[in-house]
Design an enzyme around this catalytic site. Structure first.
Site, PDB file in Angstrom:
ATOM      1  N   ASP A  11     -18.524  67.701  35.251  1.00 49.17           N
ATOM      2  CA  ASP A  11     -19.195  68.872  35.733  1.00 49.17           C
ATOM      3  C   ASP A  11     -18.268  69.982  36.002  1.00 49.17           C
ATOM      4  O   ASP A  11     -17.876  70.491  36.914  1.00 49.17           O
ATOM      5  CB  ASP A  11     -19.366  68.210  37.457  1.00 49.17           C
ATOM      6  CG  ASP A  11     -18.109  68.118  38.053  1.00 49.17           C
ATOM      7  OD1 ASP A  11     -17.183  67.345  37.361  1.00 49.17           O
ATOM      8  OD2 ASP A  11     -18.242  67.877  39.003  1.00 49.17           O
ATOM      9  N   HIS A 248      -6.843  65.465  39.155  1.00 51.55           N
ATOM     10  CA  HIS A 248      -7.778  64.515  39.007  1.00 51.55           C
ATOM     11  C   HIS A 248      -8.282  64.030  37.697  1.00 51.55           C
ATOM     12  O   HIS A 248      -7.931  63.171  37.300  1.00 51.55           O
ATOM     13  CB  HIS A 248      -9.074  64.878  39.993  1.00 51.55           C
ATOM     14  CG  HIS A 248      -8.721  65.258  41.529  1.00 51.55           C
ATOM     15  ND1 HIS A 248      -8.349  64.162  42.176  1.00 51.55           N
ATOM     16  CD2 HIS A 248      -8.940  66.266  42.191  1.00 51.55           C
ATOM     17  CE1 HIS A 248      -7.973  64.734  43.563  1.00 51.55           C
ATOM     18  NE2 HIS A 248      -8.610  65.778  43.441  1.00 51.55           N
TER      19      HIS A 248
END
Ligand code: RIB
Ligand code: CA
Length: 316
Positions: A11, A248
């Protein structure tokens, strides 16, 4: 050298973009495709960002980018996370547009086709919601047997969540999809907040990148320095004024090729899909297979220095 065939589902926000650029510069990876979904931004903008990153890395036209789902399996998407990833998902940085267009094939069909064309060889790396993979499973329930493994950035084992006390954004953004994927029987590795928040990217990390990057990676370094300024500022303002942000998605990409940077526990795992306080929580069973769920490799600790050196090393 036998390369590792991967498909990256993203994303494409700020941390996704570092993961993608790392993968594009890591010769051991053969990236067969990208699929995009909603999350940091919408699936179309995520594809646009991915295409521009390909151009930035001088890989325009080499790897297909397929647009996927724009909403979770159940309920509605809350919309882009503008306060973290900026209006366009990459901190408002205007990268030059690419001539490459998104693929016509829908993400879930693309995942199924690549898996069938590369039986036992493909690793799926998910950096966002697992909606595209859940949709692919609807079309090909035999997907876990066709692919080699699945590495997901998402969830948390014992660390606090980042969207609720117990849930992380990628899992909480579509718990039903994540539970379908965990229950499907992939060889799954979960790279969650227990490890991603132990990696601290500081102003020095980016100053070093700018100073020591190889000449051919100068445009990449300049982009990363710029894109991470507001991202780090958000982290600083929401986390006690410390000068760092977590890492992340890039850690998931690193773990895919270099699992030794993390310590893992093998535990049965699934996702809480109820509407209460724990919606989106990954539930593991440390009692040893009392819970009726497939085992996943859950990353519980990480060597921070090693991970940062290996990750940023590809740009030097
Ligand atoms: O919780 C962090 C995750 O949510 C990362 O993948 C980030 O890019 C967003 O998708
Ligand atoms: Ca992401």
């Amino acid at each position: 050298m036998k390369k590792m065939k991967i498909l990256i589902d993203c994303d494409t926000g700020v941390d996704d973009s570092l993961a993608i650029l790392y993968a594009l510069r890591k010769p051991e990876f053969e990236i067969l495709g990208f699929t995009t979904g909603f999350g940091n931004t919408d699936a179309v903008q995520a594809a646009e960002n991915t295409l521009r990153l390909l151009k930035l890395a001088s890989r325009e036209g080499e790897i297909p980018v397929s647009i996927g789902e724009n909403a979770p399996l159940k309920g509605k998407w809350d919309g882009p996370v503008v306060h973290v990833h900026g209006a366009n998902g990459i901190s408002g940085v205007e990268l030059p547009p690419s001539q490459q267009k998104p693929a016509e094939e829908k993400a879930s069909d693309f995942i199924v086709r690549l898996a069938r064309e590369n039986p036992g060889e493909l690793t799926l790396i998910t950096l966002g919601r697992m909606t595209n993979v859940a949709k692919a499973l609807e079309k090909e329930p035999g997907l876990p047997k066709l692919v080699r493994s699945l590495v997901a950035m998402g969830g948390t084992y014992h660390a606090p969540g980042n969207v609720s006390p117990v849930a992380e954004a990628n899992i909480a953004g579509d718990p039903e999809a994540a539970d379908i994927v965990l229950m499907a029987g992939f060889d799954t590795t979960i790279v969650g907040l227990d490890v991603t928040t132990k990696i601290h990217l500081t102003s020095k990390t980016f100053a070093d990148l700018r100073e020591y990057c190889a000449p051919e990676n100068r445009p990449i370094a300049d982009y990363l320095v710029q894109a991470f300024i507001p991202y780090r500022a958000f982290s600083r303002d929401s986390d006690g004024n410390l000068d760092y942000c977590p890492m992340h998605d890039p850690l998931a990409m690193l773990v895919a090729i270099d699992p030794s940077v993390c310590l893992m526990r093998r535990l049965p795992a699934r996702v809480e899909c109820g509407d209460g306080l724990c919606r989106g929580m990954i539930v593991t069973d440390g009692r040893n297979q009392h819970m009726d769920a497939p085992y996943a490799n859950i990353c519980v600790d990480v060597d921070e220095d090693l991970a940062i050196n290996r990750l940023f090393g590809v740009f030097l």
